[in-house]
Scaffold this motif. Structure first.
Motif, PDB file in Angstrom:
ATOM      1  N   GLY A   1       0.907  -1.076  -0.027  1.00 55.40           N
ATOM      2  CA  GLY A   1       0.104  -0.056   0.218  1.00 55.40           C
ATOM      3  C   GLY A   1       0.414   0.968   0.222  1.00 55.40           C
ATOM      4  N   PRO A   2       0.694   2.253   0.353  1.00 56.78           N
ATOM      5  CA  PRO A   2       1.545   3.633   0.894  1.00 56.78           C
ATOM      6  C   PRO A   2       2.858   3.167   1.851  1.00 56.78           C
ATOM      7  N   LEU A   3       3.303   3.729   1.422  1.00 59.16           N
ATOM      8  CA  LEU A   3       5.100   3.867   1.753  1.00 59.16           C
ATOM      9  C   LEU A   3       4.709   4.552   3.725  1.00 59.16           C
ATOM     10  N   THR A   4       5.303   3.298   4.660  1.00 58.84           N
ATOM     11  CA  THR A   4       5.720   3.984   5.343  1.00 58.84           C
ATOM     12  C   THR A   4       6.626   2.733   6.394  1.00 58.84           C
ATOM     13  N   ALA A   5       7.051   3.945   7.269  1.00 64.56           N
ATOM     14  CA  ALA A   5       8.484   3.625   8.055  1.00 64.56           C
ATOM     15  C   ALA A   5       8.996   4.267   9.149  1.00 64.56           C
ATOM     16  N   ARG A   6       8.543   3.714  10.336  1.00 59.36           N
ATOM     17  CA  ARG A   6       8.629   4.307  11.698  1.00 59.36           C
ATOM     18  C   ARG A   6       9.362   3.385  12.554  1.00 59.36           C
TER      19      ARG A   6
ATOM     20  N   LEU B   1      14.379   4.033   0.014  1.00 63.53           N
ATOM     21  CA  LEU B   1      14.089   3.579   1.442  1.00 63.53           C
ATOM     22  C   LEU B   1      13.369   2.284   0.662  1.00 63.53           C
ATOM     23  N   SER B   2      12.456   2.916  -0.257  1.00 59.97           N
ATOM     24  CA  SER B   2      11.977   1.570  -0.047  1.00 59.97           C
ATOM     25  C   SER B   2      12.346   0.029  -1.277  1.00 59.97           C
ATOM     26  N   LEU B   3      13.293   0.642  -1.896  1.00 59.38           N
ATOM     27  CA  LEU B   3      14.419  -0.884  -2.587  1.00 59.38           C
ATOM     28  C   LEU B   3      14.753  -1.245  -1.428  1.00 59.38           C
ATOM     29  N   LEU B   4      15.604  -0.421  -0.643  1.00 62.19           N
ATOM     30  CA  LEU B   4      16.366  -1.548   1.195  1.00 62.19           C
ATOM     31  C   LEU B   4      14.989  -1.709   1.830  1.00 62.19           C
TER      32      LEU B   4
ATOM     33  N   VAL C   1       9.802   8.697   7.011  1.00 59.87           N
ATOM     34  CA  VAL C   1      10.091   8.442   5.320  1.00 59.87           C
ATOM     35  C   VAL C   1      10.187  10.173   4.613  1.00 59.87           C
ATOM     36  N   PRO C   2      11.135  10.145   3.276  1.00 57.26           N
ATOM     37  CA  PRO C   2      11.811  11.026   3.329  1.00 57.26           C
ATOM     38  C   PRO C   2       9.646  11.822   2.312  1.00 57.26           C
TER      39      PRO C   2
ATOM     40  N   ASP D   1       2.860   4.936  -3.657  1.00 59.97           N
ATOM     41  CA  ASP D   1       2.702   6.643  -3.865  1.00 59.97           C
ATOM     42  C   ASP D   1       4.376   6.995  -3.144  1.00 59.97           C
ATOM     43  N   VAL D   2       5.113   5.965  -3.852  1.00 62.49           N
ATOM     44  CA  VAL D   2       6.425   5.920  -4.730  1.00 62.49           C
ATOM     45  C   VAL D   2       6.791   5.848  -6.041  1.00 62.49           C
ATOM     46  N   ARG D   3       7.396   6.149  -6.359  1.00 64.37           N
ATOM     47  CA  ARG D   3       7.473   6.834  -7.821  1.00 64.37           C
ATOM     48  C   ARG D   3       8.372   5.043  -8.391  1.00 64.37           C
ATOM     49  N   ILE D   4       8.240   4.943  -9.166  1.00 63.30           N
ATOM     50  CA  ILE D   4       8.816   2.950  -9.861  1.00 63.30           C
ATOM     51  C   ILE D   4       9.765   3.155 -10.697  1.00 63.30           C
TER      52      ILE D   4
END
Length: 264
Positions: A7-12, A29-32, A19-20, A147-150
């Motif tokens: 879904g949307p990217l979240t990181a806490r 961040l998504s790839l990592l 998330v920048p 919500d991330v450019r792929i």
């Protein structure tokens, strides 16, 4: 660190979002996250961000993006004497690694739970299979990384995740059919067939559910809609398996009825 990508990217970290807002650091961040606990090479990160048009300043710019991510992590870790940002986003020879604990990336949990669901299905425990697969599917809150450019690297990961989602859904529906829940899942299957008008397995499952619910004529309609779509769009007839199912519905083949043991 708790990360969601289904879904949307979240990181806490400690409940604080890291998330920048800028597009390229979000890609990194998504790839990592998807490759968590594994080294992602500098070359792979550059390919994701810039594709084939890698600028001369790429190495320096990438280091800047990594620094920005570490600053966000450091701010979230403020007051934690046990960890530093460089211990979470780790530099390795030739690349970077995001250190996470088991269960902290939803995509990894989805894979683990669906594997357990598949094992239960293969063992004939359809109740457990349906519950496990249903729980895994509930983790999705939209399209992966919506919500991330792929870029070219993430594109393959997103495609794989979406295919895994469909496969888990097919298996969960099949488990429900084996449990005699045909009437309960007809509405869901109608939606799935509408969303995937050339997906033969969803059509077959809908036909089976409708037949078992006493609506053989609607099962035949579903087959006809799929056939027309395949012929119009691809110039192809349905597979032999689906044609056999069509004939079985036409002839009211008792083999289509729920086995007595399936609901046990």
């Amino acid at each position: 660190m708790e990360i969601t990508v289904l879904g949307p990217l979240t990181a806490r970290v400690n409940g604080v979002s890291v998330v920048p807002t800028a597009a390229k650091p979000r890609q990194i961040l998504s790839l990592l996250a998807l490759q968590a606990d594994r080294v992602v090479t500098v070359a792979t990160l550059m390919e994701e961000i810039w594709g084939e048009d890698i600028p001369r300043s790429a190495a320096t710019t990438l280091q800047t993006y990594i620094l920005q991510l570490r600053r966000k992590i450091a701010a979230a870790l403020d007051g934690d004497p046990t960890r530093q940002a460089k211990d979470v986003l780790v530099t390795r020879h030739g690349g970077y690694l995001l250190q996470v604990r088991p269960g902290q990336v939803d995509a990894h949990e989805f894979t683990r739970i669906t594997a357990a669901g598949r094992a239960a299905y293969e063992a004939g425990d359809y109740h457990a299979a349906s519950e496990l697969l249903g729980g895994a599917l509930d983790m999705w809150t939209g399209s992966a990384l919506v919500d991330v450019r792929i870029g070219t690297v993430l594109e393959l990961d997103v495609l794989r995740m979406e295919e895994d989602r469909i496969a888990a859904l097919e298996l969960r529906v099949d488990a429900d059919l084996r449990l005699g829940r045909h009437m309960e899942i007809v509405s869901e299957l109608h939606v799935l067939v509408a969303r995937h008008p050339m997906h033969e397995n969803f059509c077959a499952q809908l036909m089976t559910a409708l037949h078992r619910s006493g609506s053989a004529w609607r099962a035949l309609e579903a087959y006809q809609r799929l056939r027309e779509t395949l012929v119009d769009e691809l110039g192809l007839e349905p597979s032999a398996r689906l044609r056999r199912l069509h004939q079985a519905v036409l002839s009211a083949d008792p083999a289509l009825d729920l086995p007595v043991t399936a609901a046990g």
